[in-house]
Design a protein around this motif. Structure first.
Motif, PDB file in Angstrom:
ATOM      1  N   ALA A 222      -3.061  14.108   1.586  1.00 15.74           N
ATOM      2  CA  ALA A 222      -1.755  13.999   2.238  1.00 15.74           C
ATOM      3  C   ALA A 222      -1.399  12.528   2.436  1.00 15.74           C
ATOM      4  N   GLY A 223      -0.141  12.198   2.222  1.00 15.37           N
ATOM      5  CA  GLY A 223       0.268  10.802   2.358  1.00 15.37           C
ATOM      6  C   GLY A 223       1.657  10.671   2.943  1.00 15.37           C
ATOM      7  N   PHE A 224       1.775   9.852   3.962  1.00 14.55           N
ATOM      8  CA  PHE A 224       3.068   9.549   4.567  1.00 14.55           C
ATOM      9  C   PHE A 224       3.286   8.037   4.543  1.00 14.55           C
ATOM     10  N   ASP A 225       4.473   7.641   4.936  1.00 22.23           N
ATOM     11  CA  ASP A 225       4.839   6.228   4.953  1.00 22.23           C
ATOM     12  C   ASP A 225       3.801   5.389   5.693  1.00 22.23           C
ATOM     13  N   ALA A 226       3.469   5.782   6.929  1.00 23.47           N
ATOM     14  CA  ALA A 226       2.578   4.965   7.757  1.00 23.47           C
ATOM     15  C   ALA A 226       1.145   4.957   7.249  1.00 23.47           C
ATOM     16  N   SER A 227       0.752   5.979   6.499  1.00 20.17           N
ATOM     17  CA  SER A 227      -0.627   6.037   6.009  1.00 20.17           C
ATOM     18  C   SER A 227      -0.746   5.455   4.605  1.00 20.17           C
ATOM     19  N   ALA A 228      -0.081   6.075   3.632  1.00 20.87           N
ATOM     20  CA  ALA A 228      -0.240   5.649   2.241  1.00 20.87           C
ATOM     21  C   ALA A 228       0.428   4.314   1.951  1.00 20.87           C
ATOM     22  N   PHE A 229       1.654   4.130   2.462  1.00 18.22           N
ATOM     23  CA  PHE A 229       2.404   2.903   2.187  1.00 18.22           C
ATOM     24  C   PHE A 229       1.942   1.757   3.082  1.00 18.22           C
ATOM     25  N   TRP A 230       1.885   1.998   4.371  1.00 21.07           N
ATOM     26  CA  TRP A 230       1.658   0.919   5.329  1.00 21.07           C
ATOM     27  C   TRP A 230       0.184   0.569   5.478  1.00 21.07           C
TER      28      TRP A 230
END
Length: 401
Positions: free
Chosen positions: A141-149
Protein backbone atom coordinates in the motif's frame (compact mmCIF):
# COMPACT_ATOMS: atom_id res chain seq x y z
CA UNK A 1 -14.00 28.03 -24.60
CA UNK A 2 -11.62 25.96 -26.74
CA UNK A 3 -12.06 22.52 -28.26
CA UNK A 4 -10.79 20.09 -25.65
CA UNK A 5 -7.59 18.21 -26.37
CA UNK A 6 -9.33 15.01 -25.21
CA UNK A 7 -12.75 15.69 -26.73
CA UNK A 8 -14.33 12.36 -27.71
CA UNK A 9 -12.09 10.28 -25.41
CA UNK A 10 -13.92 8.04 -22.92
CA UNK A 11 -12.07 7.31 -19.68
CA UNK A 12 -13.11 4.74 -17.09
CA UNK A 13 -11.68 5.65 -13.69
CA UNK A 14 -11.55 2.89 -11.07
CA UNK A 15 -9.59 4.86 -8.51
CA UNK A 16 -9.76 6.40 -5.06
CA UNK A 17 -8.39 9.35 -3.10
CA UNK A 18 -6.24 11.81 -5.09
CA UNK A 19 -3.29 10.54 -7.13
CA UNK A 20 -5.12 8.79 -9.98
CA UNK A 21 -8.43 10.72 -9.73
CA UNK A 22 -6.37 13.89 -10.07
CA UNK A 23 -5.23 12.66 -13.48
CA UNK A 24 -8.84 11.97 -14.42
CA UNK A 25 -9.67 15.55 -13.47
CA UNK A 26 -6.96 16.89 -15.77
CA UNK A 27 -8.41 14.87 -18.64
CA UNK A 28 -11.98 15.95 -17.84
CA UNK A 29 -10.96 19.60 -17.86
CA UNK A 30 -9.77 19.10 -21.43
CA UNK A 31 -13.00 17.55 -22.66
CA UNK A 32 -12.64 13.83 -21.90
CA UNK A 33 -15.70 11.97 -20.67
CA UNK A 34 -14.46 10.60 -17.37
CA UNK A 35 -16.66 7.95 -15.76
CA UNK A 36 -15.85 7.35 -12.12
CA UNK A 37 -16.60 3.74 -11.15
CA UNK A 38 -17.42 3.59 -7.45
CA UNK A 39 -18.38 1.02 -4.86
CA UNK A 40 -22.06 0.58 -4.10
CA UNK A 41 -22.94 2.13 -0.75
CA UNK A 42 -19.72 3.96 0.09
CA UNK A 43 -18.06 5.11 -3.12
CA UNK A 44 -14.66 6.77 -3.14
CA UNK A 45 -13.46 7.06 0.49
CA UNK A 46 -12.72 10.70 -0.26
CA UNK A 47 -16.47 11.29 -0.11
CA UNK A 48 -16.38 10.75 3.66
CA UNK A 49 -13.41 13.06 4.23
CA UNK A 50 -15.65 15.75 5.75
CA UNK A 51 -14.48 15.16 9.29
CA UNK A 52 -14.00 18.72 10.51
CA UNK A 53 -10.34 18.92 9.54
CA UNK A 54 -10.71 22.15 7.60
CA UNK A 55 -11.21 20.63 4.17
CA UNK A 56 -14.85 21.53 3.75
CA UNK A 57 -17.15 24.53 3.52
CA UNK A 58 -20.60 23.75 4.92
CA UNK A 59 -21.77 20.77 2.85
CA UNK A 60 -19.00 21.10 0.26
CA UNK A 61 -16.12 18.61 0.40
CA UNK A 62 -13.33 20.69 -1.12
CA UNK A 63 -11.00 17.73 -1.62
CA UNK A 64 -13.67 15.81 -3.53
CA UNK A 65 -14.52 18.81 -5.70
CA UNK A 66 -10.90 19.62 -6.52
CA UNK A 67 -10.14 16.13 -7.81
CA UNK A 68 -13.47 14.94 -9.19
CA UNK A 69 -15.30 17.88 -10.73
CA UNK A 70 -16.67 17.48 -14.26
CA UNK A 71 -16.84 13.67 -14.02
CA UNK A 72 -19.70 11.17 -14.13
CA UNK A 73 -20.30 8.55 -11.44
CA UNK A 74 -21.57 5.01 -11.75
CA UNK A 75 -21.81 2.75 -8.68
CA UNK A 76 -21.26 -0.97 -9.32
CA UNK A 77 -20.51 -4.04 -7.23
CA UNK A 78 -17.63 -5.46 -9.25
CA UNK A 79 -17.57 -8.59 -7.10
CA UNK A 80 -21.03 -9.51 -8.41
CA UNK A 81 -21.56 -11.11 -11.80
CA UNK A 82 -24.00 -8.42 -12.95
CA UNK A 83 -21.77 -5.59 -11.74
CA UNK A 84 -18.79 -7.02 -13.58
CA UNK A 85 -20.86 -7.49 -16.75
CA UNK A 86 -21.87 -3.84 -16.59
CA UNK A 87 -18.24 -2.81 -16.24
CA UNK A 88 -17.25 -4.86 -19.28
CA UNK A 89 -20.07 -3.26 -21.26
CA UNK A 90 -18.47 0.12 -20.50
CA UNK A 91 -14.98 -1.18 -21.23
CA UNK A 92 -16.08 -2.06 -24.77
CA UNK A 93 -16.76 1.63 -25.41
CA UNK A 94 -13.76 3.10 -23.59
CA UNK A 95 -10.42 4.45 -24.76
CA UNK A 96 -8.71 4.57 -21.36
CA UNK A 97 -8.93 2.49 -18.20
CA UNK A 98 -7.45 4.45 -15.31
CA UNK A 99 -6.93 2.74 -11.95
CA UNK A 100 -5.25 3.08 -8.57
CA UNK A 101 -6.03 -0.42 -7.32
CA UNK A 102 -3.09 -2.55 -6.29
CA UNK A 103 -2.09 -5.43 -8.60
CA UNK A 104 -3.51 -8.11 -6.31
CA UNK A 105 -6.87 -6.29 -6.15
CA UNK A 106 -6.94 -5.95 -9.95
CA UNK A 107 -6.28 -9.67 -10.29
CA UNK A 108 -8.93 -10.57 -7.72
CA UNK A 109 -11.56 -8.48 -9.53
CA UNK A 110 -10.39 -9.79 -12.92
CA UNK A 111 -9.85 -6.31 -14.27
CA UNK A 112 -6.16 -6.63 -15.08
CA UNK A 113 -4.78 -5.74 -18.51
CA UNK A 114 -5.47 -9.09 -20.17
CA UNK A 115 -8.97 -9.31 -18.67
CA UNK A 116 -10.07 -6.00 -20.15
CA UNK A 117 -8.15 -6.31 -23.40
CA UNK A 118 -10.09 -9.52 -24.01
CA UNK A 119 -13.20 -7.39 -24.61
CA UNK A 120 -11.46 -4.27 -25.96
CA UNK A 121 -8.08 -4.99 -27.63
CA UNK A 122 -7.45 -1.27 -28.24
CA UNK A 123 -7.87 -0.26 -24.60
CA UNK A 124 -5.09 1.91 -23.12
CA UNK A 125 -4.49 0.69 -19.57
CA UNK A 126 -3.20 3.31 -17.12
CA UNK A 127 -2.30 2.52 -13.52
CA UNK A 128 -0.74 4.36 -10.63
CA UNK A 129 0.47 2.99 -7.30
CA UNK A 130 2.91 3.67 -4.49
CA UNK A 131 6.17 1.90 -5.31
CA UNK A 132 5.94 0.69 -8.92
CA UNK A 133 4.56 -2.45 -10.51
CA UNK A 134 7.63 -4.69 -10.41
CA UNK A 135 9.74 -5.94 -7.54
CA UNK A 136 8.89 -7.51 -4.21
CA UNK A 137 6.88 -4.49 -2.99
CA UNK A 138 4.64 -3.92 -6.01
CA UNK A 139 1.58 -4.80 -3.89
CA UNK A 140 2.54 -2.67 -0.91
CA UNK A 141 0.00 0.00 0.00
CA UNK A 142 1.28 3.46 -0.83
CA UNK A 143 0.04 6.96 -0.12
CA UNK A 144 1.48 10.42 -0.61
CA UNK A 145 2.98 10.66 2.89
CA UNK A 146 4.47 7.16 2.77
CA UNK A 147 5.58 6.34 -0.78
CA UNK A 148 6.20 9.89 -2.04
CA UNK A 149 7.30 11.74 1.08
CA UNK A 150 8.96 9.12 3.29
CA UNK A 151 10.33 6.39 0.98
CA UNK A 152 11.88 8.62 -1.67
CA UNK A 153 14.06 10.82 0.55
CA UNK A 154 11.77 13.82 0.04
CA UNK A 155 11.13 14.26 3.79
CA UNK A 156 14.85 13.94 4.46
CA UNK A 157 15.72 16.51 1.80
CA UNK A 158 13.11 18.98 3.04
CA UNK A 159 14.04 18.78 6.72
CA UNK A 160 17.04 20.80 7.94
CA UNK A 161 19.43 18.74 10.10
CA UNK A 162 18.55 18.81 13.76
CA UNK A 163 15.02 20.07 13.13
CA UNK A 164 11.73 18.18 13.62
CA UNK A 165 10.68 16.27 10.53
CA UNK A 166 8.96 18.52 8.00
CA UNK A 167 5.41 17.22 7.45
CA UNK A 168 4.11 16.79 3.89
CA UNK A 169 1.66 19.24 2.36
CA UNK A 170 -1.76 17.79 1.46
CA UNK A 171 -1.64 15.87 -1.86
CA UNK A 172 1.70 17.35 -2.95
CA UNK A 173 2.94 14.04 -4.30
CA UNK A 174 -0.49 12.98 -5.51
CA UNK A 175 -0.93 16.01 -7.73
CA UNK A 176 2.65 15.83 -8.98
CA UNK A 177 2.05 12.22 -9.99
CA UNK A 178 -1.28 13.11 -11.62
CA UNK A 179 0.56 15.24 -14.16
CA UNK A 180 2.78 12.27 -15.01
CA UNK A 181 -0.25 10.05 -15.52
CA UNK A 182 -1.92 12.63 -17.76
CA UNK A 183 1.29 12.86 -19.81
CA UNK A 184 1.25 9.07 -20.09
CA UNK A 185 -2.34 9.12 -21.33
CA UNK A 186 -1.56 11.74 -23.98
CA UNK A 187 1.51 9.80 -25.12
CA UNK A 188 -0.40 6.52 -25.33
CA UNK A 189 -3.24 8.10 -27.30
CA UNK A 190 -0.71 9.53 -29.75
CA UNK A 191 1.02 6.16 -30.17
CA UNK A 192 -2.29 4.39 -30.73
CA UNK A 193 -3.33 6.99 -33.29
CA UNK A 194 -0.03 6.57 -35.15
CA UNK A 195 0.42 2.79 -34.91
CA UNK A 196 -2.90 1.32 -33.78
CA UNK A 197 -1.18 -0.22 -30.76
CA UNK A 198 -2.44 0.39 -27.20
CA UNK A 199 -0.04 0.83 -24.29
CA UNK A 200 0.13 0.05 -20.60
CA UNK A 201 1.05 3.27 -18.75
CA UNK A 202 2.49 3.11 -15.22
CA UNK A 203 3.38 5.89 -12.78
CA UNK A 204 4.19 5.50 -9.09
CA UNK A 205 4.43 8.00 -6.28
CA UNK A 206 8.00 6.85 -5.69
CA UNK A 207 9.01 7.44 -9.33
CA UNK A 208 7.37 10.85 -9.20
CA UNK A 209 9.32 11.86 -6.10
CA UNK A 210 12.61 10.63 -7.54
CA UNK A 211 11.99 12.70 -10.68
CA UNK A 212 11.28 15.78 -8.56
CA UNK A 213 14.47 15.09 -6.58
CA UNK A 214 16.45 14.10 -9.67
CA UNK A 215 19.08 16.81 -9.19
CA UNK A 216 19.82 15.60 -5.66
CA UNK A 217 19.61 11.93 -6.64
CA UNK A 218 22.00 12.29 -9.56
CA UNK A 219 24.38 14.67 -7.77
CA UNK A 220 24.59 12.27 -4.80
CA UNK A 221 26.98 10.08 -6.78
CA UNK A 222 29.53 12.91 -6.88
CA UNK A 223 32.19 12.63 -4.16
CA UNK A 224 31.55 15.05 -1.33
CA UNK A 225 28.03 16.04 -2.39
CA UNK A 226 25.65 16.60 0.51
CA UNK A 227 21.92 17.27 0.39
CA UNK A 228 22.13 19.60 3.37
CA UNK A 229 25.03 21.93 2.74
CA UNK A 230 26.86 22.55 6.02
CA UNK A 231 27.57 26.16 5.14
CA UNK A 232 24.88 28.88 5.27
CA UNK A 233 23.75 30.69 2.15
CA UNK A 234 26.59 32.99 1.09
CA UNK A 235 24.89 34.46 -1.95
CA UNK A 236 23.40 37.81 -0.88
CA UNK A 237 21.66 38.36 -4.22
CA UNK A 238 19.71 35.11 -3.78
CA UNK A 239 18.32 35.75 -0.29
CA UNK A 240 15.12 37.04 1.30
CA UNK A 241 14.95 40.47 2.92
CA UNK A 242 12.22 41.72 5.29
CA UNK A 243 10.40 45.00 4.80
CA UNK A 244 9.48 47.23 7.74
CA UNK A 245 6.06 45.59 8.04
CA UNK A 246 7.47 42.05 7.98
CA UNK A 247 6.88 41.05 4.35
CA UNK A 248 9.71 39.12 2.72
CA UNK A 249 11.23 39.96 -0.67
CA UNK A 250 13.04 37.10 -2.41
CA UNK A 251 15.92 38.11 -4.69
CA UNK A 252 16.99 35.52 -7.26
CA UNK A 253 19.77 37.13 -9.27
CA UNK A 254 21.37 33.93 -10.52
CA UNK A 255 23.23 35.98 -13.11
CA UNK A 256 23.69 39.25 -11.19
CA UNK A 257 25.75 41.29 -13.65
CA UNK A 258 22.84 42.72 -15.70
CA UNK A 259 20.96 43.67 -12.52
CA UNK A 260 23.62 44.76 -10.06
CA UNK A 261 23.74 48.48 -10.99
CA UNK A 262 19.95 48.79 -11.02
CA UNK A 263 19.67 47.01 -7.64
CA UNK A 264 22.12 49.48 -6.15
CA UNK A 265 20.01 52.33 -7.53
CA UNK A 266 16.78 50.72 -6.29
CA UNK A 267 17.99 50.59 -2.68
CA UNK A 268 19.49 54.08 -2.88
CA UNK A 269 23.11 52.91 -2.65
CA UNK A 270 24.43 53.65 -6.13
CA UNK A 271 27.91 54.24 -4.72
CA UNK A 272 28.42 50.52 -4.01
CA UNK A 273 27.96 49.53 -7.67
CA UNK A 274 31.70 49.92 -8.23
CA UNK A 275 32.80 48.86 -4.73
CA UNK A 276 35.62 46.28 -5.20
CA UNK A 277 34.13 44.21 -2.36
CA UNK A 278 31.05 43.56 -4.50
CA UNK A 279 32.40 43.68 -8.04
CA UNK A 280 31.58 40.04 -8.90
CA UNK A 281 30.04 36.94 -7.37
CA UNK A 282 33.22 35.64 -5.70
CA UNK A 283 33.73 39.06 -4.13
CA UNK A 284 30.12 39.26 -2.99
CA UNK A 285 30.36 35.79 -1.48
CA UNK A 286 33.56 36.66 0.34
CA UNK A 287 31.98 39.86 1.67
CA UNK A 288 28.50 38.39 2.07
CA UNK A 289 27.80 39.69 5.57
CA UNK A 290 28.60 43.27 4.63
CA UNK A 291 26.42 43.21 1.53
CA UNK A 292 23.53 41.52 3.32
CA UNK A 293 23.65 44.23 5.95
CA UNK A 294 23.58 46.99 3.32
CA UNK A 295 20.69 45.51 1.33
CA UNK A 296 18.75 44.53 4.44
CA UNK A 297 19.16 47.92 6.08
CA UNK A 298 17.78 49.62 2.98
CA UNK A 299 14.77 47.34 2.45
CA UNK A 300 13.70 47.27 6.09
CA UNK A 301 13.24 51.06 6.09
CA UNK A 302 9.95 50.89 4.18
CA UNK A 303 6.70 48.96 4.27
CA UNK A 304 5.88 46.71 1.32
CA UNK A 305 3.19 49.15 0.12
CA UNK A 306 5.97 51.70 -0.44
CA UNK A 307 8.35 49.19 -2.01
CA UNK A 308 5.78 47.54 -4.29
CA UNK A 309 5.73 50.11 -7.15
CA UNK A 310 9.52 50.38 -6.99
CA UNK A 311 10.11 46.63 -7.25
CA UNK A 312 7.39 46.20 -9.87
CA UNK A 313 9.17 48.76 -12.07
CA UNK A 314 12.43 46.80 -11.73
CA UNK A 315 12.78 44.24 -14.54
CA UNK A 316 14.65 41.57 -12.58
CA UNK A 317 13.97 38.13 -11.03
CA UNK A 318 12.45 38.80 -7.61
CA UNK A 319 9.17 37.93 -5.87
CA UNK A 320 7.29 38.81 -2.74
CA UNK A 321 6.83 35.72 -0.58
CA UNK A 322 3.07 35.30 -0.41
CA UNK A 323 0.63 33.33 1.68
CA UNK A 324 -1.63 30.63 0.21
CA UNK A 325 -4.82 32.71 0.65
CA UNK A 326 -3.21 35.51 -1.36
CA UNK A 327 -3.19 33.27 -4.45
CA UNK A 328 -7.00 33.55 -4.61
CA UNK A 329 -6.76 37.24 -5.48
CA UNK A 330 -3.42 37.29 -7.32
CA UNK A 331 -4.13 39.12 -10.60
CA UNK A 332 -1.63 36.95 -12.48
CA UNK A 333 -3.28 33.76 -11.22
CA UNK A 334 -6.69 35.07 -12.26
CA UNK A 335 -5.54 36.30 -15.68
CA UNK A 336 -4.12 32.85 -16.51
CA UNK A 337 -7.14 30.87 -15.26
CA UNK A 338 -5.00 29.09 -12.67
CA UNK A 339 -7.95 29.18 -10.25
CA UNK A 340 -11.60 28.94 -11.33
CA UNK A 341 -14.99 28.96 -9.69
CA UNK A 342 -17.42 26.04 -9.70
CA UNK A 343 -20.94 26.13 -8.29
CA UNK A 344 -21.56 23.48 -5.63
CA UNK A 345 -24.70 23.28 -3.50
CA UNK A 346 -25.66 26.83 -4.40
CA UNK A 347 -22.31 28.44 -3.62
CA UNK A 348 -19.20 29.21 -5.62
CA UNK A 349 -16.00 27.53 -4.54
CA UNK A 350 -12.53 27.88 -5.99
CA UNK A 351 -10.72 24.97 -7.67
CA UNK A 352 -7.23 24.93 -9.12
CA UNK A 353 -6.83 24.28 -12.83
CA UNK A 354 -4.27 21.91 -14.28
CA UNK A 355 -0.89 23.50 -15.00
CA UNK A 356 -1.13 23.32 -18.81
CA UNK A 357 -3.04 25.74 -21.05
CA UNK A 358 -4.00 24.94 -24.64
CA UNK A 359 -4.76 27.75 -27.05
CA UNK A 360 -4.81 30.21 -24.18
CA UNK A 361 -7.13 28.30 -21.86
CA UNK A 362 -6.59 25.82 -19.02
CA UNK A 363 -9.95 24.12 -19.66
CA UNK A 364 -12.22 23.34 -22.58
CA UNK A 365 -15.54 23.19 -20.72
CA UNK A 366 -16.99 25.05 -17.79
CA UNK A 367 -16.45 22.89 -14.71
CA UNK A 368 -19.36 21.12 -13.12
CA UNK A 369 -19.43 19.94 -9.52
CA UNK A 370 -18.23 16.49 -8.56
CA UNK A 371 -20.96 13.90 -9.15
CA UNK A 372 -22.95 12.39 -6.33
CA UNK A 373 -22.42 8.66 -5.82
CA UNK A 374 -24.05 6.80 -8.72
CA UNK A 375 -25.49 10.00 -10.19
CA UNK A 376 -25.08 8.73 -13.76
CA UNK A 377 -25.64 5.01 -13.22
CA UNK A 378 -29.00 4.89 -15.00
CA UNK A 379 -27.95 7.04 -17.96
CA UNK A 380 -24.73 5.11 -18.56
CA UNK A 381 -26.36 1.70 -18.31
CA UNK A 382 -29.20 2.76 -20.62
CA UNK A 383 -26.60 3.94 -23.11
CA UNK A 384 -24.83 0.57 -22.79
CA UNK A 385 -28.03 -1.21 -23.82
CA UNK A 386 -29.60 -2.08 -20.47
CA UNK A 387 -33.35 -1.76 -20.10
CA UNK A 388 -34.92 0.23 -17.29
CA UNK A 389 -36.19 -3.02 -15.80
CA UNK A 390 -32.73 -4.60 -15.91
CA UNK A 391 -31.26 -1.56 -14.17
CA UNK A 392 -33.97 -1.68 -11.50
CA UNK A 393 -33.22 -5.37 -10.90
CA UNK A 394 -29.49 -4.63 -10.59
CA UNK A 395 -30.20 -1.93 -8.04
CA UNK A 396 -32.58 -4.16 -6.11
CA UNK A 397 -29.82 -6.80 -5.93
CA UNK A 398 -27.22 -4.18 -4.93
CA UNK A 399 -25.16 -4.87 -8.05
CA UNK A 400 -25.56 -1.19 -8.89
CA UNK A 401 -26.64 2.01 -7.21
Amino acid sequence: MTTGMFEGVRVLELAQYVFVPGAGMLLADQGAEVIKIETVGSGDPYRSLKIGDGREIASVNLAMEQNNHSKKSIALDLKSEKGREALLALVRTADIFLTSLRPKALRALKVDVDDLRAVNPKLIYVRGNGLGFRGAEADKAGFDASAFWARSGMAYAMTPPGQPLTPPRPALGDHSGSVGLAFGVASALYKRAMTGEPSVVEVSLLSTALWMLSSDVSYAQAPGYTVHHPQPNRFPLMMTYPTRDGRLVQLMLLDPQPYWPSLCKLIGREEIAGDPRFVDNPSRTQNCDALVEIIGAAIVKRDWAEWQPIFEAWDAPWELIRSIPETHVDPQVIANEMIRNVAVDGQDIKIVSGPVAFDGSTHSVMPSSAPTLGEHTDALLLEAGYSAQAIAEMKAGRAAQ
